[in-house]
Scaffold this motif. Structure first.
Motif, PDB file in Angstrom:
ATOM      1  N   HIS A 211       0.849  -1.195   0.000  1.00 45.31           N
ATOM      2  CA  HIS A 211       0.000   0.000   0.000  1.00 45.31           C
ATOM      3  C   HIS A 211       0.888   1.249   0.000  1.00 45.31           C
ATOM      4  O   HIS A 211       1.795   1.376   0.832  1.00 45.31           O
ATOM      5  CB  HIS A 211      -0.903   0.003   1.229  1.00 45.31           C
ATOM      6  CG  HIS A 211      -2.033   0.987   1.120  1.00 45.31           C
ATOM      7  ND1 HIS A 211      -1.854   2.339   1.295  1.00 45.31           N
ATOM      8  CD2 HIS A 211      -3.348   0.811   0.839  1.00 45.31           C
ATOM      9  CE1 HIS A 211      -3.017   2.963   1.143  1.00 45.31           C
ATOM     10  NE2 HIS A 211      -3.933   2.058   0.862  1.00 45.31           N
ATOM     11  N   PRO A 212       0.649   2.193  -0.904  1.00 47.84           N
ATOM     12  CA  PRO A 212       1.517   3.376  -1.012  1.00 47.84           C
ATOM     13  C   PRO A 212       1.633   4.171   0.291  1.00 47.84           C
ATOM     14  O   PRO A 212       2.718   4.675   0.612  1.00 47.84           O
ATOM     15  CB  PRO A 212       0.830   4.205  -2.110  1.00 47.84           C
ATOM     16  CG  PRO A 212       0.079   3.210  -2.924  1.00 47.84           C
ATOM     17  CD  PRO A 212      -0.385   2.171  -1.947  1.00 47.84           C
ATOM     18  N   ASP A 213       0.548   4.293   1.056  1.00 51.72           N
ATOM     19  CA  ASP A 213       0.607   5.070   2.295  1.00 51.72           C
ATOM     20  C   ASP A 213       1.576   4.448   3.292  1.00 51.72           C
ATOM     21  O   ASP A 213       2.328   5.166   3.982  1.00 51.72           O
ATOM     22  CB  ASP A 213      -0.792   5.170   2.919  1.00 51.72           C
ATOM     23  CG  ASP A 213      -1.725   6.052   2.088  1.00 51.72           C
ATOM     24  OD1 ASP A 213      -1.209   6.805   1.229  1.00 51.72           O
ATOM     25  OD2 ASP A 213      -2.950   5.965   2.283  1.00 51.72           O
TER      26      ASP A 213
ATOM     27  N   ASN B 224       6.374   3.513  -6.840  1.00 47.87           N
ATOM     28  CA  ASN B 224       5.865   3.176  -8.177  1.00 47.87           C
ATOM     29  C   ASN B 224       6.000   1.686  -8.462  1.00 47.87           C
ATOM     30  O   ASN B 224       5.096   1.067  -9.043  1.00 47.87           O
ATOM     31  CB  ASN B 224       6.605   3.986  -9.238  1.00 47.87           C
ATOM     32  CG  ASN B 224       6.204   5.450  -9.232  1.00 47.87           C
ATOM     33  OD1 ASN B 224       5.114   5.807  -8.782  1.00 47.87           O
ATOM     34  ND2 ASN B 224       7.075   6.315  -9.718  1.00 47.87           N
ATOM     35  N   ARG B 225       7.117   1.111  -8.044  1.00 50.23           N
ATOM     36  CA  ARG B 225       7.294  -0.333  -8.217  1.00 50.23           C
ATOM     37  C   ARG B 225       6.279  -1.100  -7.379  1.00 50.23           C
ATOM     38  O   ARG B 225       5.750  -2.124  -7.811  1.00 50.23           O
ATOM     39  CB  ARG B 225       8.718  -0.737  -7.821  1.00 50.23           C
ATOM     40  CG  ARG B 225       9.781  -0.337  -8.824  1.00 50.23           C
ATOM     41  CD  ARG B 225      11.171  -0.597  -8.310  1.00 50.23           C
ATOM     42  NE  ARG B 225      11.375  -2.001  -7.981  1.00 50.23           N
ATOM     43  CZ  ARG B 225      12.487  -2.455  -7.398  1.00 50.23           C
ATOM     44  NH1 ARG B 225      13.447  -1.619  -7.066  1.00 50.23           N
ATOM     45  NH2 ARG B 225      12.622  -3.742  -7.148  1.00 50.23           N
ATOM     46  N   ALA B 226       6.000  -0.588  -6.184  1.00 47.26           N
ATOM     47  CA  ALA B 226       5.022  -1.241  -5.317  1.00 47.26           C
ATOM     48  C   ALA B 226       3.630  -1.208  -5.943  1.00 47.26           C
ATOM     49  O   ALA B 226       2.858  -2.170  -5.839  1.00 47.26           O
ATOM     50  CB  ALA B 226       5.005  -0.572  -3.946  1.00 47.26           C
ATOM     51  N   LYS B 227       3.300  -0.105  -6.598  1.00 47.27           N
ATOM     52  CA  LYS B 227       1.997  -0.005  -7.275  1.00 47.27           C
ATOM     53  C   LYS B 227       1.884  -1.052  -8.377  1.00 47.27           C
ATOM     54  O   LYS B 227       0.832  -1.664  -8.555  1.00 47.27           O
ATOM     55  CB  LYS B 227       1.814   1.407  -7.843  1.00 47.27           C
ATOM     56  CG  LYS B 227       1.571   2.483  -6.781  1.00 47.27           C
ATOM     57  CD  LYS B 227       1.431   3.856  -7.437  1.00 47.27           C
ATOM     58  CE  LYS B 227       1.174   4.936  -6.391  1.00 47.27           C
ATOM     59  NZ  LYS B 227       1.080   6.280  -6.999  1.00 47.27           N
ATOM     60  N   GLU B 228       2.991  -1.244  -9.110  1.00 45.32           N
ATOM     61  CA  GLU B 228       2.982  -2.266 -10.166  1.00 45.32           C
ATOM     62  C   GLU B 228       2.793  -3.654  -9.573  1.00 45.32           C
ATOM     63  O   GLU B 228       2.040  -4.483 -10.111  1.00 45.32           O
ATOM     64  CB  GLU B 228       4.296  -2.210 -10.948  1.00 45.32           C
ATOM     65  CG  GLU B 228       4.465  -0.952 -11.790  1.00 45.32           C
ATOM     66  CD  GLU B 228       5.776  -0.980 -12.561  1.00 45.32           C
ATOM     67  OE1 GLU B 228       6.498  -1.990 -12.463  1.00 45.32           O
ATOM     68  OE2 GLU B 228       6.073   0.010 -13.255  1.00 45.32           O
TER      69      GLU B 228
END
Length: 275
Positions: free
Chosen positions: A236-238, A251-255
């Protein structure tokens, strides 16, 4: 991080495998290593996975740790040589760097080598996600001969201690390595609407989806959902922002989260179709 992407010739896999084989097993090991290198040469035209790059000092430390881990149980198997050669191939090391990697691997398997210096250096310079990539590469090496020995487990636990990897996270990464997941060839799962595959290809897509989640096909529906939710929470980005992750890491985590979501959707659809 600075990428190491150099062109290589078709004989590099054979030469590297033979070098590692000779270091670990003399003339017999040289022959085994050359055979393993030949197998690597057959897939040398495949490109390195996007998004996974290490600085040169990271690679040096990685191969010292690899040698230390491979030798932890007292001997280095031909499968471990093959895995180390495969790693060099994936990183696309030029000839001089491959020879250095062999030397570092040899340094790491020496009795006087102590891994903490490399571990603390890597811990200070790698992001959280990159530490997990490096740990996963070591896990793949440890599982090259299909089993984890107690001495290998001790080495891996020390890596986790220095890198701050939790026991639960370690178990998840270990399970992914055990089923053959490869961070350097991470499956790019397509949107679910693109998974209208012929019967002959469906099994491969489903197996990739299980690998993405680090699960076996016999997992229960309840455990599948729990793992999916935990994995989505991890990326999770947060949460990553709160840990001080870089924009690139986020950004890599979002992918990865998108890949996890698509894998889960595919498995739910697949399981409904089986009933």
């Amino acid at each position: 991080m600075k990428a190491v992407l150099k062109s290589r010739r078709s004989w590099l896999g054979k030469a590297t495998g033979a070098g590692l084989g000779f270091l670990s097993g003399g003339p017999v090991g040289l022959v085994i290593g050359a055979v393993a290198g030949h197998l690597v040469d057959r897939v040398s035209d495949r490109s390195a996975a996007p998004g996974v790059v290490f600085r040169q000092d990271h690679i040096d430390g990685l191969f010292r740790l690899s040698g230390h881990l491979a030798k932890a149980d007292g001997h280095i198997s031909k499968e471990e040589i093959h895995e180390a050669t495969r790693l060099m191939d994936k990183l696309r090391l030029e000839p001089s760097r491959r020879q250095q990697a062999i030397r570092f691997f040899n340094d790491g398997k020496a009795p006087l080598y102590r891994p903490d210096r490399d571990l603390y250096s890597l811990n200070a310079s790698l992001s959280g996600l990159d530490k997990e990539v490096l740990l996963s590469l070591l896990l793949r090496l440890a599982y090259a001969d299909k089993t984890l020995q107690p001495a290998e487990i001790r080495v891996l636990k020390r890596v986790c201690d220095v890198f701050g990897v939790s026991a639960i996270r370690y178990l998840w990464l270990k399970n992914r390595a055990r089923v053959g997941y490869d961070w350097l060839s991470e499956p790019r799962i397509l949107p679910e609407t693109r998974f209208r595959l012929r019967r002959g290809k469906e099994g491969s897509a489903v197996q990739n989806a299980y690998s993405v989640l680090g699960l076996e096909p016999d997992v229960s529906d309840a455990d599948l959902k729990i793992t999916y939710r935990r994995r989505m929470s991890e990326f999770h980005p947060d949460k990553l922002h709160a840990r001080g992750a870089s924009v690139a890491d986020i950004n890599r985590a979002k992918e990865k989260a998108q890949t996890i979501q698509t894998a889960y959707n595919l498995l739910r659809k697949h399981r409904r179709g089986e009933r």
